[in-house]
Enzyme design. Structure first.
Site, PDB file in Angstrom:
ATOM      1  N   TYR A 144      34.504  39.176  40.927  1.00 32.89           N
ATOM      2  CA  TYR A 144      35.104  40.342  41.579  1.00 32.89           C
ATOM      3  C   TYR A 144      36.073  40.975  40.598  1.00 32.89           C
ATOM      4  CZ  TYR A 144      37.959  43.051  44.909  1.00 32.89           C
ATOM      5  OH  TYR A 144      38.645  44.047  45.565  1.00 32.89           O
ATOM      6  N   ASP A 239      38.207  39.970  32.272  1.00 34.84           N
ATOM      7  CA  ASP A 239      39.049  40.300  33.422  1.00 34.84           C
ATOM      8  C   ASP A 239      39.951  39.087  33.674  1.00 34.84           C
ATOM      9  OD1 ASP A 239      38.489  41.441  36.858  1.00 34.84           O
ATOM     10  OD2 ASP A 239      40.250  40.649  35.822  1.00 34.84           O
ATOM     11  N   LYS A 267      48.539  40.799  38.847  1.00 34.47           N
ATOM     12  CA  LYS A 267      49.134  39.649  39.530  1.00 34.47           C
ATOM     13  C   LYS A 267      50.411  39.123  38.845  1.00 34.47           C
ATOM     14  CE  LYS A 267      44.655  38.582  41.503  1.00 34.47           C
ATOM     15  NZ  LYS A 267      44.674  38.610  42.976  1.00 34.47           N
TER      16      LYS A 267
END
Ligand code: KE4
Length: 433
Positions: A144, A239, A267
């Protein structure tokens, strides 16, 4: 546990927000029943509006590597905010953050701050297309990369949880430019390059996948992607929104010693505030406006208050922190695995440093198809049992547990004991069914 206030608030929320949430996975739809509404957090614990206390393994989905409401982070936010929240102009904080990101990750010669992981990935993809002049992107099933149109093709995480292979609202044109291969399958990647000669701008990969649950790269997989991308004059995009500053201060790229052309972050670099970043080779980042032809912008990109939370978090990430969170996670893995063995519950645990997933399957989980073989009903029962025992797990089989520097031995022991009791109930009820 009493959840009356949570139920009342959630009922109201469902009238005004789709599913009563601002991000689908929070709805607990994947595990049944409604979510608990969280009121506050301190360290490794959170409390819901009914006053129930939980050991928290979501940690806002990764940013809170230090724990909730850490004094140095809260102080940095309040001191910065006192001087003003946002200017839409260059600030010292942005330069400090750029230096803190690029020094431990030398592949990131230049970096651009944005406000989410989705924005980081979307912008990195645009840079890759602008730099190479090619349109197609290879991603991996179960990975994702945020919810930008081109990335919601057989995505993992929330979309995987909802079993939606693609998302509605994505024009055919986008989906056809996104090619998917199986994680850990280099032959599949070779086949895609063969079938799309000279058309592929980049490969994007989670160097350790964490959105189909945690799935580790097999030996040679990441090196293989590096070799293929270089040979085919495509870019390799890591990623590292989850793995960046999580697996090590230098991210997964420093652990696996593979150098991507572009990296996406999020994050942890925001410490719980909305921050993302993308960056990489100077020549590639040179296509980004205002110096290059690929436009990308953001009102709150590099917001000083958000950046201050990130800087305070990164400053605290000393080697001793990684040693602590990795060993606590190892202890948790061992405890869960022996508790499951004791009652014969078939589980597989994949762990990378301080992130781990326990799959309800006895098979190895090495990619999306094998992750999907997990027993989602058993996971749902286990999740509910653990919640009632005061353990707040990610509400989906296809997510990662995050151990923070605030977690304690007693948190780990409480978790293992609760899991042991839950396995007995889950397994016993499976025996009956
Ligand atoms: P955000 O746009 O949610 O900040 O980041 C998107 C993203 C990009 N790349 C990776 C590897 C990610 O894991 C994410 C977001 N992660 C999910 C949790 N698996 C966010 C939780 C949610 O969607 O609410």
């Amino acid at each position: 546990m009493d959840h009356k206030k949570s139920q009342r608030i959630f009922k109201q929320s469902q009238k005004l927000m789709p599913g009563g949430v601002n991000s689908p996975v929070r709805s607990f739809a994947a595990v049944g029943g409604g979510p608990v509404v969280i009121a506050r957090g301190t360290g490794s614990h959170i409390w819901d509006v009914d006053g129930n206390e939980y050991v928290d393994y979501v940690g806002s989905w990764g940013p809170l590597i230090l724990g909730h409401a850490m004094p140095q982070v809260v102080r940095a936010v309040s001191e910065t905010a006192r001087n003003g929240l946002s200017y839409g102009a260059p600030t010292r904080q942005e330069l400090a953050m750029a230096e803190m990101i690029t020094s431990p990750m030398p592949s990131m010669e230049m970096v651009r701050m944005v406000s989410s992981g989705t924005e980081a990935v979307m912008s990195a993809i645009r840079a890759a297309r602008a730099y190479t002049g090619k349109d197609k992107i290879i991603k991996f099933e179960g990975c994702y990369h945020g919810h930008s149109d081109g990335m919601l093709v057989k995505a993992g995480s929330g979309v995987l949880t909802f079993g939606v292979a693609d998302s509605a609202g994505i024009p055919e044109g986008y989906a056809k430019n996104t090619l998917t291969a199986q994680y850990n399958d280099l032959n599949g990647v070779e086949a895609l390059f063969k079938a799309n000669k000279g058309q592929i701008a980049a490969i994007i990969v989670e160097p350790v996948a964490a959105n189909m649950g945690v799935v580790l790269p097999k030996a040679g997989f990441l090196d293989g992607l590096r070799r293929i991308a270089s040979r085919e004059r495509a870019l390799l995009i890591f990623d590292e929104v989850i793995t960046g500053f999580r697996l090590a201060y230098g991210g997964a790229q420093s652990v696996y010693k593979v150098t991507p052309d572009l990296t996406c972050l999020g994050k942890i670099i925001g410490g719980g505030m909305p921050v993302g970043a993308y960056g990489g080779r100077q020549d590639v980042m040179g296509v980004i406006s205002p110096v290059g032809p690929a436009y990308q912008a953001g009102t709150l990109s590099g917001n000083p208050v958000a950046i201050a939370a990130g800087i305070a978090t990164l400053k605290a990430l000393k080697p001793s922190i990684y040693k602590k969170i990795d060993s606590l996670a190892a202890e948790l893995e061992d405890g869960l695995s022996s508790a499951a063995k004791r009652v014969g519950t078939p589980v597989t645990i994949n762990r990378a440093g301080s992130i781990l997933t326990m799959f309800f399957t006895s098979r190895q989980v090495v990619d999306y198809p094998s992750a999907k073989k997990s027993d989602l009903k058993a996971f749902g029962r286990y999740f509910r049992d653990m919640l009632e025992a005061g353990i707040y797990l990610p509400p989906s089989q296809f997510e990662a547990m995050f151990v923070s520097a605030s977690h304690t031995q007693s948190d780990i022991k409480k978790t293992i004991d609760a899991a042991s009791a839950a396995f007995k109930r889950t397994f016993a009820s499976k025996m009956d069914s």
